[in-house]
Design an enzyme around this catalytic site. Structure first.
Site, short mmCIF file in Angstrom:
data_model
loop_
_atom_site.label_atom_id
_atom_site.label_comp_id
_atom_site.label_asym_id
_atom_site.label_seq_id
_atom_site.Cartn_x
_atom_site.Cartn_y
_atom_site.Cartn_z
CG ASP A 1 6.03 3.83 0.23
OD1 ASP A 1 4.83 3.60 -0.02
OD2 ASP A 1 6.39 4.56 1.19
CE LYS B 1 2.66 5.14 7.69
NZ LYS B 1 1.30 5.08 8.23
CE1 TYR C 1 -2.33 3.30 2.48
CE2 TYR C 1 -3.69 2.51 0.67
CZ TYR C 1 -3.42 3.47 1.64
OH TYR C 1 -4.22 4.58 1.77
P1 KE4 Z 1 -0.64 8.52 4.20
O1 KE4 Z 1 -1.21 9.18 2.98
O2 KE4 Z 1 -1.67 7.67 4.94
O3 KE4 Z 1 0.10 9.50 5.09
O4 KE4 Z 1 0.50 7.50 3.74
C1 KE4 Z 1 0.19 6.51 2.79
C2 KE4 Z 1 1.19 5.38 2.90
C3 KE4 Z 1 2.19 5.29 1.95
N1 KE4 Z 1 3.13 4.30 2.00
C4 KE4 Z 1 3.10 3.38 3.00
C5 KE4 Z 1 4.14 2.30 3.03
C6 KE4 Z 1 2.11 3.44 4.02
O5 KE4 Z 1 2.09 2.51 4.99
C7 KE4 Z 1 1.13 4.46 3.96
C8 KE4 Z 1 0.00 4.56 4.97
N2 KE4 Z 1 -0.06 3.53 5.96
C9 KE4 Z 1 -1.38 3.28 6.53
C10 KE4 Z 1 -1.21 2.16 7.57
N3 KE4 Z 1 -1.07 0.89 6.97
C11 KE4 Z 1 -2.01 4.50 7.09
C12 KE4 Z 1 -3.21 4.23 7.97
C13 KE4 Z 1 -4.50 4.68 7.33
O6 KE4 Z 1 -4.66 4.51 6.11
O7 KE4 Z 1 -5.35 5.24 8.08
#
Ligand code: KE4
Length: 427
Positions: free
Chosen positions: A239, A267, A144
């Site tokens: 990523d 993060k 993801y």
């Molecule tokens: P954000 O747009 O949520 O800040 O980041 C996206 C993203 C991109 N790349 C990786 C490897 C990520 O894990 C994420 C977001 N992680 C999720 C948790 N698995 C965020 C939690 C959520 O979607 O509420």
């Protein structure tokens, strides 16, 4: 545990917010109970609207590696807020955080700040496409990278949780440019590249897959992708939104020694405030507007509060021994969980890299998305509910990772292991 206030807040929220949440996985849909609404947090604990306290292993999905409300981070945010929350103009703090990122990741020669991981990966892909003049991208099933259209294809995290790996609303004309391969299967990636000669702009992957639980790269997988991209003129986008500053100060790239042409971060670099970043080779980054033609922008990019929180956080992570401490706590906890599962004769595959980990409720090790057996999430959900009742806050999905912080005490870890012993027996 009494959840009356959370329940009332959830009912109210659902009137004006889809699903009552601003991000789907928070709705607890896959774990068969209503979400708890958080009132405050401190150190390793979060406290819900009913005053219940929980030892927290979500940590806002990774950012809170110091623990919640670290005094130096709170102070940095408070001091900056008093001088102005946002200007929409360059500030010295943006350069300071950018220099810290470039120092931590030698392959990042230039970096641009954005406000989320999604923005970081979306922008990195556009940049790779602009730099190469190619349209296709290759990602891996179960990874993801945020919710940009081209990435909502066979994705992990919330999409996997809800069983919609490819989201409605993404036009087929978009999705057709996104190729997918099996994670940890280099031959599959090579075959995909061979079938699309000269058409793939980038390969994007999580160097440790934290959105299908916690899956480490097999020996040779990252190295093979690096060689493949070099041979084919493909941009390798790593990523590290989740793994950056999580599994080492220099992230998974420091641990495994394979470096991308572009890197995405998020993060932890915001210390809990909204920050994403993408960076890499100067010759690629200089294709970005206003230097080059690839457009990317953001009103709150480089926000002073977020920069200050990120700088304060990274200054603390840089201190000697920080990651040794995280390793020690994580190893102790995971050993205790494994022993508790074995004592209860519950088959589990506990997989960990540094301060991120996942207990799969199956005996078989997970190397890719398909390895997670269909019945596993249901067993996890029963475990999750008992742990929540015992005051342990886990990520509400089998397809998510857990996160350790420096604030988790020995007592927290032992309490967690005791709760797990009970939860394994109650499955
Ligand atoms: P954000 O747009 O949520 O800040 O980041 C996206 C993203 C991109 N790349 C990786 C490897 C990520 O894990 C994420 C977001 N992680 C999720 C948790 N698995 C965020 C939690 C959520 O979607 O509420």
């Amino acid at each position: 545990m009494n959840h009356q206030q959370s329940s009332a807040l959830f009912t109210k929220a659902k009137q004006v917010i889809p699903g009552g949440v601003n991000s789907p996985v928070r709705a607890f849909k896959s774990v068969g109970c209503d979400p708890i609404f958080i009132a405050r947090a401190a150190g390793s604990k979060i406290f819900d609207a009913d005053g219940n306290s929980y030892i927290d292993y979500v940590g806002s999905w990774g950012p809170m590696i110091l623990g919640h409300c670290h005094p130096k981070v709170v102070e940095a945010i408070q001091q900056t807020a008093a001088t102005g929350a946002s200007f929409g103009a360059p500030t010295a703090r943006e350069t300071q955080l950018a220099e810290m990122v470039c120092e931590a990741y030698p392959n990042i020669e230039m970096v641009r700040m954005v406000s989320s991981g999604t923005e970081a990966t979306m922008s990195a892909i556009r940049l790779a496409r602009g730099y190469t003049g190619r349209d296709k991208i290759l990602k891996f099933d179960g990874c993801y990278h945020g919710h940009a259209d081209s990435l909502l294809v066979k994705a992990g995290s919330g999409l996997a949780t809800f069983g919609v790996p490819t989201s409605p609303g993404v036009p087929a004309d978009f999705a057709k440019h996104t190729l997918t391969a099996t994670y940890n299967d280099l031959d599959d990636a090579k075959a995909m590249v061979a079938a699309n000669p000269g058409e793939i702009a980038c390969v994007i992957l999580e160097p440790i897959a934290g959105n299908m639980g916690c899956v480490a790269p097999r020996a040779g997988f990252l190295e093979g992708l690096r060689q493949l991209c070099d041979a084919e003129g493909i941009v390798l986008v790593i990523d590290e939104v989740m793994t950056g500053f999580r599994v080492a100060y220099g992230g998974a790239q420091e641990r495994f020694g394979v470096r991308g042409d572009l890197v995405c971060l998020g993060k932890i670099i915001g210390g809990g405030l909204p920050v994403g970043a993408f960076g890499g080779k100067r010759e690629i980054m200089e294709c970005l507007s206003p230097e080059g033609g690839v457009y990317q922008a953001g009103t709150l990019s480089g926000n002073p509060l977020a920069m200050s929180a990120g700088i304060a956080t990274l200054e603390l992570l840089k201190q000697d021994g920080f990651y040794d401490l995280i390793e020690e706590k994580s190893a102790y906890l995971c050993k205790g969980l494994q022993e508790a599962a074995a004592a209860a004769k519950v088959p589990t595959s506990l997989q960990r890299v540094g301060g991120m980990f996942c207990t799969y409720f199956q005996a078989e090790e997970v190397f890719n998305f398909e390895d997670v057996k269909p019945e596993t999430p249901a067993t996890f959900s029963r475990f999750f509910r008992t742990m929540l009742d015992e005051g342990i806050n886990l990520a509400p999905s089998q397809y998510e990772a857990g996160f350790m912080s420096a604030a988790h005490s020995q007592e927290d870890l032992d309490r967690t292991i005791d709760a797990a012993s009970k939860a394994f027996k109650n499955l």
